[in-house]
Design an enzyme around this catalytic site. Structure first.
Site, PDB file in Angstrom:
ATOM      1  CD1 TRP A 176      -2.679   1.621   0.542  1.00 44.16           C
ATOM      2  CD2 TRP A 176      -2.011   1.836   2.660  1.00 44.16           C
ATOM      3  NE1 TRP A 176      -3.400   2.659   1.105  1.00 44.16           N
ATOM      4  CE2 TRP A 176      -3.006   2.799   2.406  1.00 44.16           C
ATOM      5  CE3 TRP A 176      -1.435   1.761   3.928  1.00 44.16           C
ATOM      6  CZ2 TRP A 176      -3.444   3.693   3.378  1.00 44.16           C
ATOM      7  CZ3 TRP A 176      -1.865   2.639   4.897  1.00 44.16           C
ATOM      8  CH2 TRP A 176      -2.861   3.605   4.633  1.00 44.16           C
TER       9      TRP A 176
ATOM     10  CG  ASP B 237      -2.009  -2.324   7.655  1.00 43.26           C
ATOM     11  OD1 ASP B 237      -3.115  -2.334   8.242  1.00 43.26           O
ATOM     12  OD2 ASP B 237      -1.727  -1.496   6.769  1.00 43.26           O
TER      13      ASP B 237
ATOM     14  CB  ALA C 219      -6.762  -2.744   6.416  1.00 41.75           C
TER      15      ALA C 219
ATOM     16  CE  LYS D 217     -11.012  -0.285   2.357  1.00 46.85           C
ATOM     17  NZ  LYS D 217     -10.186   0.619   3.167  1.00 46.85           N
TER      18      LYS D 217
END
Length: 394
Positions: free
Chosen positions: A127, A208, A210, A243
């Site tokens: 990302w 991470d 997400a 999300k």
């Protein structure tokens, strides 16, 4: 004084959003922005979120500040969702953050406090904001091999070889599931290998996560993280509710720091609390309260999980639909990997020129590296996207 500021490069995703909005074509297709879309192209408010918000509206009797680290009930509920029982609660320090980006920023801030000369090992690709935050903080970034563009899959051998260069005081950044931008994830066996390597080298991991629930399922998506948490002495975990709860604009996230013992946990907690205080004082609370209401009410949680599973299956159908259509139209299985990958994103392997041609000639918008948001597809759009890909030579 303001005239002395340096000009900043516009964010690529925001620039893409502006270009898409300015495009007068009525048949344009947005595969760039990373938000879930249903078959009608909407990003709906989840039913469980609506119910939780209504309860809060009726029952909440104050808007006063909560603790600097955030609401303890929220942190406990989210910690359970992400980590399960992989690590005892007395080893977990935690803060609520403004979304997953806030959690990543605070995790890197904490790493910098612990070791200003820390090297941050980042998957290639990753990302873009990972590298941007690392650079802004003045930390050294070291890219490690992750995705094999030719084989269109994970390069675990290269990854482990590169991570072998990390040592004590370094941080290895990992995607918990649904890797952004490739959709290529580590297997449970791969996670075991990474955990063993980190134990040998002494480097600390930062995960991470997400997109929990968007890949193989809510529990399956956390399996690798929990394998890691159960084996290494220290770990940072950045998570987001944007999300999987669909509360993008509410900015609900958290950072967990797992320590080897109680005194180190207390030390980490004091530093995390200080970082919150110095950065934005009290973290936002509305989205956190919504998440807490959902996770702590069995009926509401069941409703949320069912809707989340429906979203996951929708994305997987779009993935497989695109792979199948490309096979039928192109007479080749070279895009079969799209159906096997997980989460919202995949890389098409297009050149910047091909990406631009898809936009200019076919109205198909995506990031310049050819990352697509498969949640932006729908059954009626898949043939057009497939035809555009083949028309530009993919």
């Amino acid at each position: 004084m303001l005239a002395g500021l340096s000009s900043q490069t516009p964010d690529k995703i925001m620039a893409l959003m502006r270009a898409y909005a300015a495009d007068p074509r009525t048949d344009k297709i947005d595969l760039g922005v990373g938000v879930f879309r249903d078959p009608a192209g909407r990003t709906p408010v989840m039913a469980a979120v609506k119910t939780a918000e209504e309860r809060l509206w009726r029952n909440q009797d104050t808007k006063t500040y909560v603790a600097l680290e955030g609401d303890p009930a929220y942190l406990a509920a989210l910690s359970g969702l992400v980590l399960g029982d992989a690590v005892p609660a007395d080893r977990r320090a935690a803060i609520a953050t403004p979304g997953g980006t806030g959690a990543v920023r605070m995790g890197l801030e904490l790493a910098r406090l612990a070791n200003p000369s820390a090297r941050i090992f980042v998957p290639d690709p990753s990302w873009p904001n990972h590298a941007a935050i690392i650079g802004f903080l003045g930390l050294e970034r070291v890219d490690y091999r992750y995705y094999d563009a030719q084989a269109r899959g994970l390069n675990i051998e290269g990854m482990l070889a590169d991570l072998g260069r990390a040592g004590p005081g370094d941080v290895v950044l990992l995607h918990g599931c649904c890797h952004n931008p490739t959709g290529a994830d580590l297997s449970a066996q791969d996670w075991q290998a990474v955990a063993g390597l980190l134990t040998e080298t002494g480097a600390m991991a930062m995960v991470d996560i997400a997109y929990q629930g968007f890949g193989a399922g809510l529990e399956a998506d956390a399996e690798g993280l929990r394998i890691l948490a159960g084996q290494v002495p220290e770990l940072l975990v950045a998570t987001s509710c944007s999300k999987n709860f669909g509360i993008y604009r509410e900015r609900a996230g958290a950072l967990f720091a797992l320590a080897p013992d109680g005194p180190t946990r207390d030390l980490a907690q004091s530093n995390l609390t200080m970082l919150n205080r110095q950065t934005y004082a009290f973290p936002p609370d509305h989205g956190a309260r919504v998440v807490t209401e959902i996770l702590t009410d069995p009926d509401l949680r069941a409703d949320w999980q069912a809707e989340l599973e429906g979203m996951r299956l929708h994305m997987q159908r779009q993935r497989q639909g695109l792979a199948d259509t490309l096979r039928d139209l192109g007479g080749s299985d070279r895009f079969a990997h799209l159906g096997a990958q997980r989460g919202m994103f995949s890389l098409l392997g297009a050149t910047p020129d091909q990406v631009e041609r898809m936009r200019a000639e076919h109205g198909v918008y995506m990031i310049g590296d050819s990352r697509i948001n498969v949640a932006g597809l729908s059954p009626d759009l898949i043939p057009r996207v497939a035809q555009a890909m083949l028309a530009v030579g993919l």
